[in-house]
Design an enzyme around this catalytic site. Structure first.
Site, short mmCIF file in Angstrom:
data_model
loop_
_atom_site.label_atom_id
_atom_site.label_comp_id
_atom_site.label_asym_id
_atom_site.label_seq_id
_atom_site.Cartn_x
_atom_site.Cartn_y
_atom_site.Cartn_z
N ASP A 204 0.86 -1.18 0.00
CA ASP A 204 0.00 0.00 0.00
C ASP A 204 0.89 1.23 0.00
O ASP A 204 2.12 1.11 -0.08
CB ASP A 204 -0.93 0.00 1.23
CG ASP A 204 -0.18 0.22 2.54
OD1 ASP A 204 1.07 0.33 2.53
OD2 ASP A 204 -0.85 0.32 3.58
N ASP A 206 1.42 4.82 2.31
CA ASP A 206 1.03 5.43 3.58
C ASP A 206 1.44 6.90 3.61
O ASP A 206 2.57 7.23 3.25
CB ASP A 206 1.73 4.70 4.74
CG ASP A 206 1.52 3.20 4.70
OD1 ASP A 206 0.45 2.75 5.13
OD2 ASP A 206 2.43 2.48 4.26
N ASP A 295 -3.28 4.44 2.80
CA ASP A 295 -3.62 4.81 4.18
C ASP A 295 -3.27 6.28 4.39
O ASP A 295 -2.16 6.71 4.12
CB ASP A 295 -2.81 3.98 5.19
CG ASP A 295 -3.27 2.54 5.25
OD1 ASP A 295 -4.44 2.26 4.88
OD2 ASP A 295 -2.47 1.68 5.68
N1 CTP Z 1 0.48 1.08 11.35
C1 CTP Z 1 -0.15 1.52 12.49
N2 CTP Z 1 -1.47 1.26 12.69
C2 CTP Z 1 -2.17 0.56 11.78
C3 CTP Z 1 -1.55 0.12 10.61
C4 CTP Z 1 -0.20 0.40 10.42
O1 CTP Z 1 0.48 2.17 13.31
N3 CTP Z 1 -3.45 0.31 12.00
C5 CTP Z 1 1.90 1.38 11.15
C6 CTP Z 1 2.74 0.12 11.18
O2 CTP Z 1 3.17 -0.15 12.47
C7 CTP Z 1 3.88 0.49 10.28
C8 CTP Z 1 3.31 1.54 9.34
O3 CTP Z 1 2.06 1.93 9.89
O4 CTP Z 1 4.89 1.09 11.04
C9 CTP Z 1 3.14 1.03 7.95
O5 CTP Z 1 2.35 -0.12 7.94
P1 CTP Z 1 2.09 -1.00 6.67
O6 CTP Z 1 1.59 -0.14 5.55
O7 CTP Z 1 1.21 -2.12 7.06
O8 CTP Z 1 3.51 -1.64 6.34
P2 CTP Z 1 4.75 -1.12 5.51
O9 CTP Z 1 5.93 -1.15 6.41
O10 CTP Z 1 4.44 0.20 4.85
O11 CTP Z 1 4.95 -2.24 4.43
P3 CTP Z 1 4.17 -2.42 3.03
O12 CTP Z 1 5.14 -2.02 1.98
O13 CTP Z 1 3.83 -3.86 2.96
O14 CTP Z 1 2.97 -1.55 3.05
MN MN Z 2 2.65 0.46 3.79
MN MN Z 3 -0.42 0.87 5.55
#
Ligand code: CTP
Ligand code: MN
Ligand code: MN
Ligand code: MN
Length: 371
Positions: A204, A206, A295
């Protein structure tokens, strides 16, 4: 050239937040096996076991060279009996029989496919499997009631499960930037998550949104979402308002690790504009757009550094920061604040560097938080 008759013995500090973990991994075969077992444990809703495998994998990711023998690992932290068995298997046979058989098991495959639907967690997936549903086709045919998130997740399954590239993340970033500054001039957008750590792809994208004047960010998310919706950029969105002030558990001690910022979990519609349109199923017309999970989080500027640190990840790095804070410093760290339980006061910070300093840790830049 070095000539060693004995294998190098590694040394690694206990907590992932004390280590510098880049994306360069000299032990990918080992960490892939351990990560798969971690994923399987998480899919089975056994988070304790999942964390144990994640910690073991993270220790190996931090090593400067490939492991060639078990004796090199003597004294390293976080390597439990089970993980060591997996490592030994890989070192002796070239692969982990447990990881391989897990990967091929029908249950693992079904859990993975079903939780690949946005809005479906391990518990729902397990419940469906108990009712004979193992595939998307069976789920569609079953007539089971899906909530709004799951309906969108099923509809945009292919897009949501295709890795997002950095170029796509940047394109989304420009859209979000335009949306945010259109509804609140002066507001700032920061890329967080894996892309801030330098990853080339993600599941995703963020973003963290703030405004340099405290309070101006209040109520911002619904306006951003309306703008995005009016421009046709959203396939799905669910906005949750800020519940930080009304929470009874206190800012640094949230009841769960979930923070309380105003947030929006969404699925964006990203135009292919010049890029190769994604080929979906063979019988379908290629779509001129793709679905991307995005997100969005809004933070007041006073909490921005904590929010930035908390949303940059990796998830294990975050977990280890909180463990370090609690066990080694008697402090409580969240994405909102840092509380010193000995001094009974909040420790303010306007940068990530200051937070690391409060925690008595050497600063670790985002690109080295890939634990
Ligand atoms: N996070 C959070 N609360 C959530 C979802 C995520 O605090 N409800 C934080 C996670 O702890 C992480 C960050 O947001 O530090 C990013 O989460 P995520 O998008 O799930 O993972 P990524 O590290 O960005 O990996 P990816 O490339 O798979 O998205
Ligand atoms: Mn992410
Ligand atoms: Mn995320
Ligand atoms: Mn190296």
């Amino acid at each position: 050239a070095e000539c060693l008759n004995f294998a190098m013995v590694f040394s690694v500090p206990n907590y992932a937040c004390q280590r510098r973990t880049t994306l360069e991994n000299h032990n990918a075969v080992l960490t892939d096996a351990l990560s798969l077992l971690a994923e399987n444990a998480e899919l089975e809703d056994e988070d304790g076991r999942g964390v144990a495998f994640r910690r073991a994998a993270a220790v190996l990711k931090a090593l400067p060279k490939p492991v060639t023998s078990l004796t090199q690992l003597r004294g390293l932290p976080c390597l439990g009996e089970h993980s060591l068995r997996v490592i030994q298997d890989v070192l002796e046979t070239g692969s982990s029989s447990e990881a391989e058989s897990t990967k091929q098991s029908e249950r693992f495959k079904a859990l993975k496919v079903l939780t690949g639907i946005f809005g479906v967690g391990p518990k729902t997936a397990a419940w469906w499997i108990r009712h004979g549903i193992n595939t998307l086709h069976q789920l569609r045919a079953s007539g089971h009631t899906l909530n709004r998130a799951q309906q969108a997740g099923l509809e945009h399954y292919d897009g949501v499960n295709r890795p997002v590239t950095k170029a796509e993340a940047d394109a989304i970033g420009e859209i979000v930037e335009t949306a945010v500054t259109s509804v609140l001039p002066g507001a700032q957008v920061t890329l967080t998550g894996g892309f801030r750590r330098g990853k080339l792809t993600g599941h995703d994208v963020d973003f963290l949104i703030t405004h340099p004047e405290e309070g101006r960010e209040e109520g911002l998310m619904p306006k951003v979402v309306s703008w995005l919706e009016s421009q046709g950029f959203l396939l799905y969105q669910k906005t949750t308002r800020n519940s930080y002030l009304e929470s009874k558990d206190g800012p640094a001690r949230p009841a769960s690790n979930m923070d309380r910022f105003e947030r929006c979990f969404s699925i964006f519609k990203l135009d292919a504009c010049g890029r190769q349109p994604a080929l979906s199923q063979a019988d379908e017309e290629p779509k001129p757009w793709r679905a991307v999970r995005v997100d969005l989080v809004v933070s007041p500027i006073s909490q921005f550094a904590f929010a930035l640190l908390g949303w940059t990840g990796s998830k294990l790095f975050e977990r280890e920061l909180r463990r370090w804070a609690g066990y080694e410093k008697t402090m409580s760290l969240s994405s909102h604040a840092l509380y010193d339980n000995k001094q009974s006061r909040y420790l303010k910070a306007t940068s990530e560097e200051e937070i690391f300093a409060h925690l008595g840790l050497e600063y670790v830049p985002p690109s080295e938080r890939n634990a």
